[in-house]
Design a protein around this motif. Sequence first.
Motif, PDB file in Angstrom:
ATOM      1  N   ASN A 276       0.116  -1.343  -0.305  1.00  0.00           N
ATOM      2  CA  ASN A 276       0.310  -0.021   0.089  1.00  0.00           C
ATOM      3  C   ASN A 276       1.002   1.276   0.089  1.00  0.00           C
ATOM      4  OD1 ASN A 276      -1.725   2.012   0.678  1.00  0.00           O
ATOM      5  ND2 ASN A 276      -2.821   1.247   1.924  1.00  0.00           N
ATOM      6  N   MET A 277       0.997   1.890  -1.193  1.00  0.00           N
ATOM      7  CA  MET A 277       1.897   2.912  -1.410  1.00  0.00           C
ATOM      8  C   MET A 277       1.100   4.379  -0.517  1.00  0.00           C
ATOM      9  SD  MET A 277       4.232   2.451  -4.767  1.00  0.00           S
ATOM     10  CE  MET A 277       4.695   3.797  -4.377  1.00  0.00           C
ATOM     11  N   LYS A 278       0.333   4.142  -0.672  1.00  0.00           N
ATOM     12  CA  LYS A 278      -1.116   5.467  -0.545  1.00  0.00           C
ATOM     13  C   LYS A 278      -1.323   5.834   0.882  1.00  0.00           C
ATOM     14  CE  LYS A 278      -5.375   6.961  -2.398  1.00  0.00           C
ATOM     15  NZ  LYS A 278      -6.850   6.675  -3.289  1.00  0.00           N
ATOM     16  N   GLN A 279      -1.015   5.374   1.828  1.00  0.00           N
ATOM     17  CA  GLN A 279      -1.423   5.814   3.147  1.00  0.00           C
ATOM     18  C   GLN A 279      -0.975   4.158   4.162  1.00  0.00           C
ATOM     19  OE1 GLN A 279      -5.614   5.857   3.455  1.00  0.00           O
ATOM     20  NE2 GLN A 279      -5.649   6.354   6.118  1.00  0.00           N
ATOM     21  N   GLY A 280      -0.271   4.685   5.650  1.00  0.00           N
ATOM     22  CA  GLY A 280      -0.034   3.937   5.904  1.00  0.00           C
ATOM     23  C   GLY A 280       1.514   3.895   6.227  1.00  0.00           C
ATOM     24  N   LEU A 281       2.435   2.596   6.655  1.00  0.00           N
ATOM     25  CA  LEU A 281       3.394   2.968   7.070  1.00  0.00           C
ATOM     26  C   LEU A 281       4.032   2.800   6.055  1.00  0.00           C
ATOM     27  CD1 LEU A 281       3.515  -0.581   9.279  1.00  0.00           C
ATOM     28  CD2 LEU A 281       4.540   1.545   9.967  1.00  0.00           C
ATOM     29  N   LEU A 282       4.256   2.006   4.911  1.00  0.00           N
ATOM     30  CA  LEU A 282       4.452   1.470   2.892  1.00  0.00           C
ATOM     31  C   LEU A 282       4.124   2.497   2.707  1.00  0.00           C
ATOM     32  CD1 LEU A 282       4.011  -2.712   3.403  1.00  0.00           C
ATOM     33  CD2 LEU A 282       6.042  -1.021   4.677  1.00  0.00           C
ATOM     34  N   THR A 283       3.809   3.678   3.018  1.00  0.00           N
ATOM     35  CA  THR A 283       3.707   4.783   2.073  1.00  0.00           C
ATOM     36  C   THR A 283       5.300   5.486   2.157  1.00  0.00           C
ATOM     37  OG1 THR A 283       3.613   6.566   4.126  1.00  0.00           O
ATOM     38  CG2 THR A 283       1.720   6.141   2.633  1.00  0.00           C
ATOM     39  N   SER A 284       6.625   4.492   2.974  1.00  0.00           N
ATOM     40  CA  SER A 284       7.682   4.793   3.239  1.00  0.00           C
ATOM     41  C   SER A 284       8.781   3.919   2.192  1.00  0.00           C
ATOM     42  CB  SER A 284       8.618   4.368   4.805  1.00  0.00           C
ATOM     43  OG  SER A 284       9.609   4.278   4.644  1.00  0.00           O
ATOM     44  N   LYS A 285       9.387   4.009   1.487  1.00  0.00           N
ATOM     45  CA  LYS A 285       9.869   3.344   0.167  1.00  0.00           C
ATOM     46  C   LYS A 285      11.109   2.625   0.713  1.00  0.00           C
ATOM     47  CE  LYS A 285      12.850   3.839  -4.171  1.00  0.00           C
ATOM     48  NZ  LYS A 285      12.919   5.000  -4.955  1.00  0.00           N
ATOM     49  N   GLU A 286      11.833   3.410   2.094  1.00  0.00           N
ATOM     50  CA  GLU A 286      12.626   2.160   2.878  1.00  0.00           C
ATOM     51  C   GLU A 286      11.664   1.606   3.446  1.00  0.00           C
ATOM     52  OE1 GLU A 286      14.858   4.865   4.948  1.00  0.00           O
ATOM     53  OE2 GLU A 286      16.560   5.022   3.983  1.00  0.00           O
ATOM     54  N   LEU A 287      11.158   1.431   3.787  1.00  0.00           N
ATOM     55  CA  LEU A 287      10.165   0.369   5.087  1.00  0.00           C
ATOM     56  C   LEU A 287      10.063  -0.839   3.708  1.00  0.00           C
ATOM     57  CD1 LEU A 287       8.620   1.930   7.872  1.00  0.00           C
ATOM     58  CD2 LEU A 287      10.202   0.713   7.474  1.00  0.00           C
ATOM     59  N   ARG A 288       9.080  -0.422   2.118  1.00  0.00           N
ATOM     60  CA  ARG A 288       8.430  -0.632   1.675  1.00  0.00           C
ATOM     61  C   ARG A 288      10.396  -2.028   0.969  1.00  0.00           C
ATOM     62  NH1 ARG A 288       6.570   3.308  -1.292  1.00  0.00           N
ATOM     63  NH2 ARG A 288       7.989   3.375  -2.688  1.00  0.00           N
ATOM     64  N   GLN A 289      11.035  -0.899   0.959  1.00  0.00           N
ATOM     65  CA  GLN A 289      12.892  -2.279   0.258  1.00  0.00           C
ATOM     66  C   GLN A 289      13.178  -2.455   1.150  1.00  0.00           C
ATOM     67  OE1 GLN A 289      15.249   0.937  -0.880  1.00  0.00           O
ATOM     68  NE2 GLN A 289      14.482   1.070  -3.013  1.00  0.00           N
ATOM     69  N   ALA A 290      12.981  -2.468   3.106  1.00  0.00           N
ATOM     70  CA  ALA A 290      12.900  -3.560   4.013  1.00  0.00           C
ATOM     71  C   ALA A 290      12.398  -4.577   3.499  1.00  0.00           C
ATOM     72  CB  ALA A 290      12.688  -2.627   5.416  1.00  0.00           C
ATOM     73  N   VAL A 291      11.005  -4.599   3.151  1.00  0.00           N
ATOM     74  CA  VAL A 291      10.448  -5.638   3.267  1.00  0.00           C
ATOM     75  C   VAL A 291      10.680  -6.199   1.864  1.00  0.00           C
ATOM     76  CG1 VAL A 291       7.942  -6.774   2.043  1.00  0.00           C
ATOM     77  CG2 VAL A 291       8.371  -4.552   4.153  1.00  0.00           C
ATOM     78  N   GLN A 292      11.039  -6.459   0.523  1.00  0.00           N
ATOM     79  CA  GLN A 292      11.656  -6.810  -0.023  1.00  0.00           C
ATOM     80  C   GLN A 292      13.262  -7.624   0.376  1.00  0.00           C
ATOM     81  OE1 GLN A 292      12.436  -3.812  -3.245  1.00  0.00           O
ATOM     82  NE2 GLN A 292      10.775  -4.471  -4.222  1.00  0.00           N
ATOM     83  N   LEU A 293      14.253  -6.873   0.948  1.00  0.00           N
ATOM     84  CA  LEU A 293      15.069  -7.688   1.419  1.00  0.00           C
ATOM     85  C   LEU A 293      15.153  -8.984   2.584  1.00  0.00           C
ATOM     86  CD1 LEU A 293      18.050  -7.380   1.431  1.00  0.00           C
ATOM     87  CD2 LEU A 293      18.086  -5.658   3.434  1.00  0.00           C
TER      88      LEU A 293
END
Length: 503
Positions: A276-293
């Motif tokens: 979810n890039m619109k609202q919440g935690l994962l609007t943060s690109k670094e956190l999205r990349q942390a999920v991937q990693l």
Amino acid sequence: MTKTTFLAGCLAALAAQASMAQAADGILTVATIGEPPTLDAMQTPTDIVLTIDQHIFETLYTYDAQWKSVPLLAAGMPELSADGLTYRIPLRQGVTFHDGSAFDSADVVASLTRWMKVNSKGKQVSEVVDSLSADGPDAVVIKLKSRYAPLLATLSQASIILPSEKIADELTEFVGTGPYALKERRPDQYTQLVRFDGYVSPEGEPSNYAGKRQAIAKEIRFVPVPDANTRVEGLISGQFDFADSLPVSAYDRVEASDKAAPVIFQNQGWTSMNMNMKQGLLTSKELRQAVQLALNPSDMMLAAFSDDRFFSVDGSIFPEGFLWHTASGVTRYGEGDPEGAAKLLEQAGYDGTPLRILTSRQYEFHYKIGEVAKAYLEAAGFKVDLQVVDWATLTTRRADPAQWDIFITHSNFPGDPSTINTITDSYPGWYVSDQKAQAVSTYLASTSDDEKAKAWEGVQSVIYDDAPLFKVGNFNGLSGIAKGIPDYVPTYWPHFWNVTPKE
């Protein structure tokens, strides 16, 4: 041509004629996952509708083994103007519909006009089409307002060509040019197709849906069997000649049967965790990349499918064998690095807010992927709230950006990469970025396959950088075929031309 090649060709032709003669009265009984809601693929282009429809109807183009769009009712590839805006499409001559009427440009114009009004992808195409017209009886011309790379791919699926005289808002007659004609449809019992003796096949070696099509079986009966275990039992008892979409747990039983054999279709689809890039935690690109990693795709796919015969792990969004397969941009994809992910969490200032993951047990492999993902994400330092709901609830919740951070899903591999759901701004996840818009714009303006392949490398690289999803892996499909049927070749939408019924 050498004498050996010529002799081999003659023997192959004689074998095909003999096969057809032996199977003149042969019937193929196909167990499908359920009753098609319609036979109008323009209205409802679901897998079950397309599976049946492709025997009755044909499109201007279709997909070969690399999922390139190649001619079917078209006589060749389009003649393209220098500015990339005008497509002149030559049509095959001598083709007839099941009602005996001749196929010509008037049918194509009328059919594509309807398709652009009623079909979701057709409506997208209509936005860029300036005009559609006949150029004599054997060609049509499509003029675009702007370049549109997916045009041929969208003309390869659901844009079925009908006789102009039969076209209506709601179809009452299902008449096509395909190798089989509709004889009878009894809802919840069967859809009966019979060989069209007037069929005129395209030329070329069979390749996925392209090439020569021969209606060997006299009749095909598609029987809706919603329960997967019932499909398995009917296959191994000899009731069905083919059974679609079997559970992988049935593989050993089918393999041990004296009446059937298992069929594995490689790369039926791919699984993903959409963010979810619109609202919440994962609007943060670094956190999205942390999920991937943090994640380990091998462990997730093994938990989901139990046996490596039924999956593969590959960071490329498209698998090997597709025109679009590339390693460009692939990063943060491997065996999982919770320690590296923890550093990204610290840099992003993660405050311990739970990461809400939506999954469903109606797709058991979604649920198992979610369980393993939860363990790896927690090892990286995320707090995880794994919410297990029915699929209908999931699709409702994912429409509200306030209710989730990740949802687990799966998709097939489309004929054109720009039609992947995630690339669409409005698809749940709401992937919007300037670099994505630029990369997709470059792709849409491409005209040749080489240009499109290069542009797609750019799109995939941007997807990995923006991290709107984590691709988990590719999965294979299991179906079953009766022993004594020697020439069935698996495809995403199973087809039964070029298939010899058992004696």
